[in-house]
Design a protein around this motif. Sequence first.
Motif, PDB file in Angstrom:
ATOM      1  N   UNK A   1       0.833  -1.245  -0.143  1.00 39.66           N
ATOM      2  CA  UNK A   1      -0.158  -0.165   0.151  1.00 39.66           C
ATOM      3  C   UNK A   1       0.884   1.168  -0.030  1.00 39.66           C
ATOM      4  N   UNK A   2       0.636   2.137  -1.141  1.00 44.07           N
ATOM      5  CA  UNK A   2       1.072   3.532  -1.068  1.00 44.07           C
ATOM      6  C   UNK A   2      -0.087   4.388  -1.430  1.00 44.07           C
TER       7      UNK A   2
ATOM      8  N   UNK B   1       5.341   2.174   2.025  1.00 40.01           N
ATOM      9  CA  UNK B   1       6.056   0.926   2.627  1.00 40.01           C
ATOM     10  C   UNK B   1       7.600   1.345   3.474  1.00 40.01           C
ATOM     11  N   UNK B   2       7.747   0.792   4.199  1.00 44.16           N
ATOM     12  CA  UNK B   2       9.004   1.070   4.678  1.00 44.16           C
ATOM     13  C   UNK B   2      10.244   1.165   4.090  1.00 44.16           C
TER      14      UNK B   2
ATOM     15  N   UNK C   1      11.526   8.360  -0.257  1.00 43.64           N
ATOM     16  CA  UNK C   1      10.511   9.457  -0.269  1.00 43.64           C
ATOM     17  C   UNK C   1      10.761  10.543   0.697  1.00 43.64           C
ATOM     18  N   UNK C   2      11.492  10.291   1.781  1.00 46.11           N
ATOM     19  CA  UNK C   2      11.603  11.323   2.313  1.00 46.11           C
ATOM     20  C   UNK C   2      12.678  12.442   1.594  1.00 46.11           C
TER      21      UNK C   2
ATOM     22  N   UNK D   1       5.313   2.362   6.954  1.00 42.47           N
ATOM     23  CA  UNK D   1       4.786   1.236   7.420  1.00 42.47           C
ATOM     24  C   UNK D   1       5.642   0.146   7.116  1.00 42.47           C
ATOM     25  N   UNK D   2       5.979  -0.966   8.037  1.00 41.39           N
ATOM     26  CA  UNK D   2       6.881  -2.094   7.803  1.00 41.39           C
ATOM     27  C   UNK D   2       6.128  -3.293   7.719  1.00 41.39           C
TER      28      UNK D   2
END
Length: 356
Positions: free
Chosen positions: A40-41, A55-56, A62-63, A74-75
């Motif tokens: 999921x994104x 996703x982790x 992304x950052x 999330x992991x």
Amino acid sequence: MSLDRLRSWMESEGAVVAFLTSPVSIAYLTGFATNPHERLMALIVREADAVLVVPGLEEASATAAARGVSVRAWRDGEDPWAPVAAALGCISGRVAVEKDHLSLAGWEQLRVLAGAPQPVDAGVELRRLRARKTPEEIARLERAAGLTDAVTEQALAELRAGRSELEVAAAIDHLIATAGGRPSFETIVQSGPNSAQPHLRPGGRRLAPGDLILLDFGAAFEGYRADTTRTVVLGEPDARQVELHELVLTAHDAAVAAVRPGATVGDVDEAARAVIRAGGEADRFIHRVGHGLGLEAHEDPSLDPGGSAILEEGMVITIEPGVYLPGWGGIRIEDDVVVEAGGGRLLTQAGRTLSS
């Protein structure tokens, strides 16, 4: 800027939040491009803030890349909807989603979290916004076109009898990588009678003297994709090959000349189709004359026969008429064109001659 335009549209539609899941839309709105595969994104956009849930595995990239949003990750093994719920908060009103991308399972999860919201489709508006490129987007497409032109010239110079279509396609992909780009899509190489099937993938057929050879590929730069097609003959072309190549090139040039703000996509298609019709090959031009380009190799507008969509300044489109004779071969010539105030400007400019 893109997020601000989306928020303006949301306000006009009475949407209090947008829940977007298409990786292309997320790349357009934030600058972060990835394929999360089965994970999921989602991008949650409100009036005051925006949250990108990833996703982790994607958190660091992304950052670093995403603009105008905060990133929550999330992991594997965790509930991916937990950060979505935190970002959504309490909702009372309409929720903008992409109906052509959000799955039924995703919508059911969203309903549980948001309390049966009213959906409004953001997909159509996002495609409309993406169709008109900013100067920065056009600059990336120009760079992609330049890389594609350079690869085109080199690939044509390296054509040799005995090489297979697969070998030529692999060589083109290597040239794109060497030039600093990525393939815009799966490279197409067709030879001899195979060139009569517009989207046939390359196979083991080996090039032979006298073959028509069709190369359809593009280089992508920073996510923005060029798309070009050239058709040449290995060796000396015969009279029929010359005749049809001149017909297709004339149709190509007529369509480019018809590109201007305010013209319909049907006008541009008909400019090419009329030439081929006059040449007696109307039934052999079996597809639309072009499509939009950008973060996807095929996006709005679609230049369909009789289409009523209006070309606007800043759109980038392909022009790609063709003639295909089953069992004999096909000829297609394709270039990328940006719509400007004065008409259409070619972005791809590699040679269009028939001789390899």
